[in-house]
Design a protein around this motif. Structure first.
Motif, PDB file in Angstrom:
ATOM      1  N   TRP A 113      10.923  -6.486  -3.776  1.00 59.55           N
ATOM      2  CA  TRP A 113      10.274  -7.634  -3.567  1.00 59.55           C
ATOM      3  C   TRP A 113       9.442  -7.475  -2.042  1.00 59.55           C
ATOM      4  CZ3 TRP A 113      13.803 -12.648  -5.039  1.00 59.55           C
ATOM      5  CH2 TRP A 113      14.280 -12.419  -6.457  1.00 59.55           C
ATOM      6  N   LYS A 114      10.216  -6.947  -1.160  1.00 57.94           N
ATOM      7  CA  LYS A 114       9.563  -6.733   0.272  1.00 57.94           C
ATOM      8  C   LYS A 114       8.324  -5.751  -0.009  1.00 57.94           C
ATOM      9  CE  LYS A 114      12.511  -5.776   3.640  1.00 57.94           C
ATOM     10  NZ  LYS A 114      13.038  -4.986   4.492  1.00 57.94           N
ATOM     11  N   TRP A 115       8.292  -4.721  -1.093  1.00 57.87           N
ATOM     12  CA  TRP A 115       6.987  -3.987  -1.198  1.00 57.87           C
ATOM     13  C   TRP A 115       5.905  -4.999  -1.669  1.00 57.87           C
ATOM     14  CZ3 TRP A 115       5.206   0.557   0.399  1.00 57.87           C
ATOM     15  CH2 TRP A 115       4.268   1.091  -0.223  1.00 57.87           C
ATOM     16  N   VAL A 133      10.414   4.220   9.395  1.00 59.38           N
ATOM     17  CA  VAL A 133      11.433   4.216  10.466  1.00 59.38           C
ATOM     18  C   VAL A 133      12.505   3.543   9.957  1.00 59.38           C
ATOM     19  CG1 VAL A 133      12.207   3.287  12.797  1.00 59.38           C
ATOM     20  CG2 VAL A 133       9.945   4.630  12.275  1.00 59.38           C
ATOM     21  N   GLY A 134      13.740   3.751   9.963  1.00 59.25           N
ATOM     22  CA  GLY A 134      15.089   3.218   9.461  1.00 59.25           C
ATOM     23  C   GLY A 134      14.797   2.890   7.840  1.00 59.25           C
ATOM     24  N   CYS A 135      14.499   4.099   7.234  1.00 57.96           N
ATOM     25  CA  CYS A 135      14.204   3.918   5.808  1.00 57.96           C
ATOM     26  C   CYS A 135      15.172   3.612   4.879  1.00 57.96           C
ATOM     27  CB  CYS A 135      13.312   5.118   5.522  1.00 57.96           C
ATOM     28  SG  CYS A 135      14.496   6.716   5.590  1.00 57.96           S
ATOM     29  N   ILE A 155      12.897   8.289   8.449  1.00 60.54           N
ATOM     30  CA  ILE A 155      13.950   8.588   9.207  1.00 60.54           C
ATOM     31  C   ILE A 155      14.843   7.595   9.343  1.00 60.54           C
ATOM     32  CG2 ILE A 155      12.679  10.133  10.855  1.00 60.54           C
ATOM     33  CD1 ILE A 155      12.166   7.810  12.683  1.00 60.54           C
ATOM     34  N   ASP A 156      16.237   8.011   9.337  1.00 64.80           N
ATOM     35  CA  ASP A 156      17.547   6.915   9.442  1.00 64.80           C
ATOM     36  C   ASP A 156      18.709   7.562   9.823  1.00 64.80           C
ATOM     37  OD1 ASP A 156      17.739   4.047   7.696  1.00 64.80           O
ATOM     38  OD2 ASP A 156      19.587   5.048   8.474  1.00 64.80           O
ATOM     39  N   PRO A 157      19.270   7.084  10.924  1.00 60.65           N
ATOM     40  CA  PRO A 157      20.616   7.959  11.383  1.00 60.65           C
ATOM     41  C   PRO A 157      21.759   8.089  10.346  1.00 60.65           C
ATOM     42  CG  PRO A 157      20.335   5.646  12.587  1.00 60.65           C
ATOM     43  CD  PRO A 157      19.075   6.142  11.829  1.00 60.65           C
ATOM     44  N   SER A 158      21.756   7.209   9.432  1.00 58.70           N
ATOM     45  CA  SER A 158      22.854   7.083   8.713  1.00 58.70           C
ATOM     46  C   SER A 158      22.927   8.123   7.459  1.00 58.70           C
ATOM     47  CB  SER A 158      22.794   5.764   7.710  1.00 58.70           C
ATOM     48  OG  SER A 158      23.480   5.842   6.416  1.00 58.70           O
ATOM     49  N   ILE A 182      17.697  10.979  11.749  1.00 61.96           N
ATOM     50  CA  ILE A 182      17.350  10.605  13.375  1.00 61.96           C
ATOM     51  C   ILE A 182      16.958   9.417  13.433  1.00 61.96           C
ATOM     52  CG2 ILE A 182      16.763  13.171  13.548  1.00 61.96           C
ATOM     53  CD1 ILE A 182      14.010  11.944  14.407  1.00 61.96           C
ATOM     54  N   THR A 183      17.034   8.953  14.906  1.00 62.93           N
ATOM     55  CA  THR A 183      16.354   7.494  15.050  1.00 62.93           C
ATOM     56  C   THR A 183      15.288   7.725  15.794  1.00 62.93           C
ATOM     57  OG1 THR A 183      17.044   7.903  17.488  1.00 62.93           O
ATOM     58  CG2 THR A 183      18.728   6.758  16.001  1.00 62.93           C
ATOM     59  N   LEU A 184      14.446   6.634  15.843  1.00 65.57           N
ATOM     60  CA  LEU A 184      12.966   6.559  16.319  1.00 65.57           C
ATOM     61  C   LEU A 184      13.040   7.206  17.715  1.00 65.57           C
ATOM     62  CD1 LEU A 184       9.932   5.950  16.048  1.00 65.57           C
ATOM     63  CD2 LEU A 184      10.700   3.516  17.025  1.00 65.57           C
ATOM     64  N   GLU A 185      13.989   6.887  18.452  1.00 61.98           N
ATOM     65  CA  GLU A 185      14.198   7.113  19.748  1.00 61.98           C
ATOM     66  C   GLU A 185      14.331   8.762  20.129  1.00 61.98           C
ATOM     67  OE1 GLU A 185      14.827   4.123  18.591  1.00 61.98           O
ATOM     68  OE2 GLU A 185      16.984   4.660  18.922  1.00 61.98           O
ATOM     69  N   GLN A 186      14.689   9.561  19.078  1.00 64.59           N
ATOM     70  CA  GLN A 186      14.814  10.875  19.099  1.00 64.59           C
ATOM     71  C   GLN A 186      13.611  11.715  18.399  1.00 64.59           C
ATOM     72  OE1 GLN A 186      18.389  10.931  16.410  1.00 64.59           O
ATOM     73  NE2 GLN A 186      19.082  12.406  17.762  1.00 64.59           N
ATOM     74  N   SER A 199       8.048  -0.099  10.294  1.00 62.70           N
ATOM     75  CA  SER A 199       9.508  -0.522  10.824  1.00 62.70           C
ATOM     76  C   SER A 199       9.894  -1.737  10.109  1.00 62.70           C
ATOM     77  CB  SER A 199       9.344  -0.611  12.397  1.00 62.70           C
ATOM     78  OG  SER A 199      10.495  -1.111  12.821  1.00 62.70           O
ATOM     79  N   MET A 200      10.890  -1.514   9.071  1.00 58.75           N
ATOM     80  CA  MET A 200      11.325  -2.458   8.524  1.00 58.75           C
ATOM     81  C   MET A 200      12.916  -2.879   8.585  1.00 58.75           C
ATOM     82  SD  MET A 200       8.687  -2.482   5.267  1.00 58.75           S
ATOM     83  CE  MET A 200       9.240  -1.191   4.404  1.00 58.75           C
ATOM     84  N   GLY A 201      13.283  -4.025   9.068  1.00 56.11           N
ATOM     85  CA  GLY A 201      14.715  -3.981   9.148  1.00 56.11           C
ATOM     86  C   GLY A 201      15.451  -3.383  10.329  1.00 56.11           C
ATOM     87  N   VAL A 202      14.517  -3.164  11.444  1.00 55.57           N
ATOM     88  CA  VAL A 202      14.956  -2.109  12.597  1.00 55.57           C
ATOM     89  C   VAL A 202      14.981  -2.922  13.585  1.00 55.57           C
ATOM     90  CG1 VAL A 202      15.185   0.046  13.719  1.00 55.57           C
ATOM     91  CG2 VAL A 202      14.258  -0.214  11.338  1.00 55.57           C
TER      92      VAL A 202
END
Ligand SMILES: C[S@@+](CC[C@H](N)C(=O)[O-])C[C@H]1O[C@@H](n2cnc3c(N)ncnc32)[C@H](O)[C@@H]1O
Length: 327
Positions: A113-115, A133-135, A155-158, A182-186, A199-202
């Motif tokens: 739906w978001k797409w 970012v935060g995929c 990229i996603d740290p989880s 990894i995170t965006l900051e890295q 960047s969605m939901g981050v």
């Protein structure tokens, strides 16, 4: 996990050498080792076992443009049981849906739906290098590849979401997509290497939302497109809500601007042509408990008597999508 790390490094070395992403190659080995360290994340060995127990089945066709991203092909009853057990070992599945053979992986979110809310605002992705970012599990990253991107890096740290991506990739076998822990900051600073950044939901998870926008700007080449999606509140310029405690039962929500405030922030950090593309209230049909995500979901995060309020009494979740061009 050593095999996974080595395979990623080999593929990315080959793909990035001689490109704007080459500087990242120096930091990548330690980032991958850290991101998949079982000393930091005690569940990794169990999730890795689940990944290794996926049955080896060849897909006939791969579907990246269907709402259920996945593949078709024939499987036996025994393989179906093995597939279900392995994928259940990677519970909870939040972002999807996916379809692997005849198995519908009905995730907590209808991420399709978001797409559909954003796809009309996208610059043509063909030949673009894209950063997501935060995929999460990579659902939207697959859709970006399906829309023609030449390369997608999520990229996603989880580590769990990274391994969920790898479970889908086990069958889809697409060379130009990776999800990295990894995170965006890295990311190396001022990389300016991506044609499109999502960047969605981050943003609402970031304590410093303007720094997040600056980091997104610096990942983009000049004139590259940003797609930004986040929780917002109703209101005008300079309306910002900072939840005193939890918001919709989430503990890590820092800052909810209005869509207009967010547009102003984008302009403040140098983005051009910032536009609000969509504002939608999240429904309990879009985010809900399913057999693949059996924990509480939005229905339990809202006031049981009044669905326009969260359980804490704040305005219920509204999300906005904005686009902008990097300076
Ligand atoms: C709400 S989910 C959004 C997933 C997906 N982008 C979507 O829109 O459906 C937010 C994701 O961002 C990730 N995340 C949180 N902080 C991050 C950061 N600093 N850099 C990259 N990802 C981050 C989380 O691990 C989580 O998977």
């Amino acid at each position: 996990m050593d095999g996974i790390v080595a395979a990623d490094l080999m593929a990315l070395q080959e793909r990035w050498t001689g490109t704007l992403l080459e500087p990242w190659l120096t930091q990548l080995p330690s980032q991958l080792a850290q991101g998949f360290s079982s000393a930091r994340y005690g569940d990794i060995p169990r999730w890795h076992e689940a990944l290794l127990s996926l049955p080896k089945i060849c897909a006939d066709t791969v579907n990246l443009c269907n709402d259920r991203v996945g593949c078709t092909g024939s499987i036996t009853e025994g393989e179906r049981t093995q597939l279900t057990t392995a994928l259940q070992g990677l519970h909870p599945w939040r972002k999807g849906p996916f379809q692997l053979f005849d198995l519908h992986l009905d995730t907590e979110w209808r991420s399709d739906w978001k797409w559909h809310r954003l796809e009309g605002a996208l610059h043509d992705l063909s030949q673009r290098r894209v950063l997501d970012v935060g995929c999460g599990s990579g659902y939207h990253s697959w859709r970006m590849l399906g829309a023609g991107a030449k390369e997608v890096i999520g990229i996603d740290p989880s580590p769990l979401f990274n391994l969920q991506f790898r479970a889908i990739q086990h069958y889809l076998r697409q060379p130009n997509i990776n999800v990295l822990p990894i995170t965006l900051e890295q990311l190396p600073s001022k990389l300016r290497a991506f044609d499109t950044v999502f960047s969605m939901g981050v943003l609402y998870h970031r304590r410093s939302p303007l720094d997040h926008l600056i980091e997104l700007r610096d990942a983009l080449r000049s004139d590259g497109q940003l797609i930004l999606e986040t929780l917002v509140v109703e209101g005008g310029p300079n309306t910002v809500f900072i939840p005193p405690n939890r918001y919709a039962r989430m503990g890590n929500v820092w800052c909810l601007p209005s869509a207009v405030t967010l547009r102003g922030w984008l302009e403040k950090v140098g983005f051009k042509n910032a536009q609000i593309v969509d504002v939608s209230t999240t429904s309990t049909q879009e985010q809900r408990t399913t057999p693949w995500m059996t924990f509480h979901s939005l229905e339990q995060f809202l006031d049981s008597e009044n669905a326009t309020l969260t359980a804490e009494g704040h305005a219920a979740p509204i999300r906005a999508i904005l686009t902008a061009a990097a300076p």
